[in-house]
Design an enzyme around this catalytic site. Structure first.
Site, mmCIF file in Angstrom:
data_model
loop_
_atom_site.group_PDB
_atom_site.id
_atom_site.type_symbol
_atom_site.label_atom_id
_atom_site.label_comp_id
_atom_site.label_asym_id
_atom_site.label_seq_id
_atom_site.Cartn_x
_atom_site.Cartn_y
_atom_site.Cartn_z
ATOM 1 C CB CYS A 30 0.363 0.020 2.130
ATOM 2 S SG CYS A 30 1.302 -0.890 0.928
ATOM 3 C CB CYS A 33 4.084 0.545 1.078
ATOM 4 S SG CYS A 33 2.677 0.507 -0.040
#
Lengths: 104, 309
Positions: A30, A33
């Site tokens: 991600c 992230c």
């Protein structure tokens, strides 16, 4: 110091924690992230012993992620006395997270 | 502090393809510079597959941008991963505040990129993180064996839908009036056998209780309710120009930074590159962003160095 939370230590490190605890739910695939990662590291350094701050890899720890209904990452949840008291989805900046912790 | 005194030749704001591309060229030109950006790789890191970057037949966006980062760092640039809180003209050059530190530079490249656009429909805000997502690569795995919709008609929507077929039970790709993704994606959409395309007039509502359970569309003037657990919103992006406005940089009517052929803005020594500009016919591709970054770095080199020799 940033803590690594897992399915195995979540109860001990978060639910039973005497300190207010911030958990960043993340995964390696991600992009946003990755952006959150260094912010969490900095935050952990800045708050020192006052609060507990760390990350949980949702890929490796599905049980906890499911239990807390994670459907979007990065997701940040702040726990106090074993309960979620604040939650955020998406990238957050360090100062606002710090203010949220201080306000509890 | 060391940073408070040092005057860089250039500070690049933004660490996506335009910013990193500019840095590679700036390094080759020996411009003393740094890159400041909150997301290394920019929007591309969210793309599941990139199939139009020359030299790579198919590559995950995140992997491609790791290569960009590696390439930029190889030439010694310092990349500061932080939000920029302000940019202002200083007595000499520009003053930038980022992560509580002050930085000074003679010139700037604004490679600010784009922000995801919201739909502003009922239920959208309420269900963020509870079934509404703006990042298919981040969240697809939470929708294993679930029914999902992707809303949008561009490349981001098509690739999100294709990526989701690896996880979801069914994927509905819902677009308004007409779609404009690259025709090549159509082959993969067909091949997946899991994607149903639906043309609609508008999204009326995202519905549910604690989590998303459905979406209501207006299709040919008729309300159509579809049961889904996930709604992926890919309805485009808007320029992320908030910090540029303090500098007095001119924007067009859609808030893109106006640049000339050298990537210069109307403010002296302020250049802009990538999706955020009016350049490259607003094509907003990785290849055009990198090219604009390269042109901007080259223009600054000419202005600061060659003309001074």
């Amino acid at each position: 110091m940033e803590v690594t939370f897992t399915d195995a230590n979540f109860d001990q490190e978060v639910i039973k924690s005497e300190k207010i605890t911030l958990v960043d739910f993340w995964a390696p695939w991600c992009g946003p992230c990755q952006m959150m990662g260094p912010i969490i590291e900095e935050l952990a350094k800045e708050v020192g012993d006052k609060f507990k701050v760390g990350k949980l890899n949702v890929d490796e720890n599905p049980e906890t992620s499911q239990k807390y209904g994670i459907m979007s990452i990065p997701a940040i949840k702040i726990f106090k006395g074993g309960e979620v008291v604040k939650e955020f989805v998406g990238v957050q900046d360090k100062d606002s997270l710090k203010n949220e912790l201080e306000s509890l | 502090m060391e940073n408070e005194k040092k005057m860089y030749d250039l500070i690049i704001i933004g660490a996506g393809p335009a910013g990193l591309g500019a840095s590679i060229y700036a390094s080759r030109y020996k411009l003393d510079h740094i890159v400041i950006g909150n997301e290394i790789g920019g929007q591309v890191v969210e793309a599941s597959e990139i199939e139009n970057w020359a030299g790579e037949v198919s590559i995950p966006g995140k992997t491609l941008m790791e290569k960009f980062e590696h390439h930029a760092r190889h030439f010694g640039v310092k990349i500061i991963q932080s939000d920029v809180s302000s940019v202002a003209k200083a007595e000499e050059g520009f003053e930038i505040m980022a992560g509580g530190e002050k930085y000074l530079a003679k010139s700037l490249i604004l490679a600010l990129g784009m922000k995801p656009r919201k739909m502003n429909v009922q239920g959208e805000d309420k269900f963020v993180g509870k079934g509404v997502s703006y990042c298919a690569t981040c969240d697809a795995m939470f929708f294993r064996e679930k029914d999902v919709v992707v809303i949008g008609g561009g490349d981001a929507a098509a690739t999100a839908a294709i990526h989701l077929t690896e996880f979801a039970k069914s994927v509905k790709l819902v677009y308004r009036d007409a779609y404009n993704w690259e025709p090549s994606w159509d082959e993969q959409i067909e091949k997946s056998g899991k994607i149903e395309k639906i043309k609609m007039n508008s999204v009326k509502e995202i519905s549910g209780d604690a989590k998303v359970s459905g979406i209501v569309l207006d299709v040919d003037g008729q309300e159509k309710k579809i049961d889904v657990q996930g709604v992926f919103i890919e309805v485009g992006t808007t320029p992320g120009v908030a910090i540029a406005q303090g500098l007095g940089v001119a924007l067009d009517e859609q808030s893109y930074i106006v640049v000339d052929q050298t990537q210069a803005t109307n403010v002296e020594n302020v250049y802009a590159a990538g999706d955020v500009t009016t350049g490259s016919n607003k094509f907003r591709q990785i290849i055009t962003a990198v090219a604009e970054g390269a042109v901007a770095a080259g223009s600054i080199y000419k202005k600061l160095k060659i003309n001074k020799k």
